[in-house]
Scaffold this active site. Structure first.
Site, PDB file in Angstrom:
ATOM      1  CB  THR A   1     -24.390 -27.638 -43.158  1.00  0.00           C
ATOM      2  OG1 THR A   1     -23.536 -26.927 -42.269  1.00  0.00           O
ATOM      3  CG2 THR A   1     -25.815 -27.611 -42.622  1.00  0.00           C
TER       4      THR A   1
ATOM      5  NE  ARG B   1     -21.256 -19.743 -35.862  1.00  0.00           N
ATOM      6  CZ  ARG B   1     -21.764 -20.420 -36.880  1.00  0.00           C
ATOM      7  NH1 ARG B   1     -22.030 -21.700 -36.763  1.00  0.00           N
ATOM      8  NH2 ARG B   1     -22.020 -19.835 -38.021  1.00  0.00           N
ATOM      9  CB  VAL B   2     -25.734 -21.116 -31.590  1.00  0.00           C
ATOM     10  CG1 VAL B   2     -26.943 -21.734 -32.284  1.00  0.00           C
ATOM     11  CG2 VAL B   2     -25.459 -21.836 -30.275  1.00  0.00           C
TER      12      VAL B   2
ATOM     13  CG  ASP C   1     -27.719 -20.965 -40.589  1.00  0.00           C
ATOM     14  OD1 ASP C   1     -26.583 -21.361 -40.275  1.00  0.00           O
ATOM     15  OD2 ASP C   1     -28.298 -21.314 -41.638  1.00  0.00           O
TER      16      ASP C   1
ATOM     17  CB  THR D   1     -25.951 -25.194 -46.262  1.00  0.00           C
ATOM     18  OG1 THR D   1     -24.521 -25.221 -46.228  1.00  0.00           O
ATOM     19  CG2 THR D   1     -26.419 -25.330 -47.697  1.00  0.00           C
ATOM     20  N   GLY D   2     -24.665 -22.289 -45.286  1.00  0.00           N
ATOM     21  CA  GLY D   2     -23.843 -21.142 -45.646  1.00  0.00           C
ATOM     22  C   GLY D   2     -23.378 -20.440 -44.395  1.00  0.00           C
TER      23      GLY D   2
ATOM     24  N   GLY E   1     -23.721 -18.904 -41.351  1.00  0.00           N
ATOM     25  CA  GLY E   1     -24.891 -18.847 -40.487  1.00  0.00           C
ATOM     26  C   GLY E   1     -25.238 -17.466 -39.987  1.00  0.00           C
TER      27      GLY E   1
HETATM   28  N1  ASP Z   1     -24.817 -22.680 -41.727  1.00  0.00           N
HETATM   29  C1  ASP Z   1     -23.864 -23.417 -40.951  1.00  0.00           C
HETATM   30  C2  ASP Z   1     -23.497 -22.587 -39.738  1.00  0.00           C
HETATM   31  O1  ASP Z   1     -23.237 -21.402 -39.891  1.00  0.00           O
HETATM   32  C3  ASP Z   1     -22.614 -23.775 -41.696  1.00  0.00           C
HETATM   33  C4  ASP Z   1     -22.812 -24.344 -43.075  1.00  0.00           C
HETATM   34  O2  ASP Z   1     -23.901 -24.432 -43.569  1.00  0.00           O
HETATM   35  O3  ASP Z   1     -21.798 -24.739 -43.671  1.00  0.00           O
HETATM   36  O4  ASP Z   1     -23.400 -23.102 -38.666  1.00  0.00           O
END
Ligand code: ASP
Length: 371
Positions: free
Chosen positions: A226, A254-255, A257, A277-278, A280
């Site tokens: 991301t 799916r949505v 964060d 990022t992580g 979501g």
């Molecule tokens: N946060 C993003 C999501 O869950 C994925 C990511 O940051 O790698 O869509």
């Protein structure tokens, strides 16, 4: 008697002067939160000593299985992206423009989980999410689950600028894009061998684990990309933006964060700008970006402490992997992550771009913002 009259005259003159100074400020209708805020005073002070900051990230996760070549390519692209934002900020441009330009370069590269390189859903096509927020006005725009948009961050910017809404999703967002003259791209625009293989592997793994109705939110390879940026411009205004393809094998529709204002993206001149990022789902449940900024605003803690407390304590306690980039109106930066890596790059007015984070012990690479 004369003295009393003279004093009252002084008082009246002082009141009139104070009121006039309030009204002589630029009457920007968008500046809805008052003219004498802490951030505005800081912005005034900054006008004599121009300074700015831009920070970008390329996703939290595990870079250990990535080839050196891939890491180098990502790092080179991040430098290019930061140069695009630097060029805007150094000319006195806005933080919102800089954030959009920085993210667009990473979206176009196909190397990150955003834009052209977006991960595929379990239906085998990418669905992209993005958001942008202006810390001066609290204006925000976001798009989610779009399938034919090359630069979702640009579309998010248009939602912010041209519509009365904050978020548009799916077909409605793409209709709006068409109305703005944005060409809808075919799914082949997003095709690349690496993502197709990742999708096939994930599909196979899901088949082997037939008892799992849905794939895990954060797949085993823990490799992510991301992208996001936060910036502080010479006028003292903050902005934040994030763009993503979400998680591998996510369910269609799916949505995450990233496009949710307050979860993965937030900016407020009164406190800070954050891009996350992580996983979501955890960032949404914990409204991570807004939580960090509100700790700064209400608890008066530093942005470093707020970001660390949320990422390294709250999220860790919930086994939620991820990281953030955070920036306050004084130019203080925090980039905590609880994964083994999160590539970040930063530049200030001195023009030195510093990129780090593909492993916790990687020495930063410093290059010039001048091309
Ligand atoms: N946060 C993003 C999501 O869950 C994925 C990511 O940051 O790698 O869509």
């Amino acid at each position: 008697m004369k003295v009393i009259r003279l004093c009252s005259l002084f008082v009246v003159v002082a009141i009139v002067a104070a009121v006039a100074s309030n009204y002589s400020r630029p009457a920007d209708g968008a500046d809805i939160r008052g003219l004498h805020t802490r951030a505005n005073r800081q912005a005034d002070a900054r006008q004599t000593t121009p300074s700015f900051v831009l920070v970008a990230h390329g996703g939290a996760g595990d870079y250990s299985k990535m080839s050196q070549e891939q890491i180098d390519e990502r790092r080179t692209t991040m430098v290019r992206a930061i140069r695009a934002g630097y060029a805007i900020l150094s000319r006195g441009g806005t933080s919102v423009d800089a954030v959009e330009a920085t993210i667009s370069v990473m979206e176009d590269s196909g190397l990150f989980d955003a834009g052209r390189g977006g991960y595929y859903t379990r239906a085998g096509v990418p669905e992209l999410d993005a958001a942008i927020m202006d810390g001066r006005t609290l204006a925000a725009g976001s798009v989610a689950a779009v399938q034919h948009i090359a630069n979702p961050i640009h579309l998010a910017r248009l939602v912010m600028k041209k519509t009365p809404h904050v978020m548009l999703v799916g077909a409605g967002a793409e209709e709006f894009a068409k109305s703005q003259g944005i060409e809808l791209v075919s799914p082949y625009y997003f095709y690349n061998e690496r993502e197709w293989q990742r999708f096939k592997d994930a599909q196979q793994a899901a088949k082997n684990n037939a008892s799992a109705l849905y794939p895990p939110a954060w797949p085993n390879d823990h490799e992510h990309g991301t992208v996001g940026a936060v910036a502080l411009d010479q006028a003292g205004n903050l902005a934040a933006g994030t763009s993503t393809g979400g998680t591998v094998m996510k369910m269609p529709g799916r949505v995450g964060d990233s496009p949710i204002i307050g979860a993965g993206t937030y900016a407020n001149n009164e406190s800070c700008a954050v891009s996350g990022t992580g996983v979501g789902e955890y960032f949404m449940r914990n409204v991570v970006a807004a939580d960090i900024c509100e700790r700064v605003r209400y608890l008066h803690v530093s942005v470093e402490q707020a970001a660390n407390d949320v990422v390294m304590k709250e999220l860790v306690a919930q086994h939620a992997e991820g990281g953030v980039i955070a920036l306050d109106p004084q130019g203080n930066v925090a980039t905590p992550f609880n994964t083994t890596g999160m590539m970040t790059g930063a530049v200030r007015a001195d023009g030195k771009i510093s990129v780090k984070g593909w492993s916790t012990d990687a020495a930063p690479v410093v290059v010039s913002a001048a091309e």
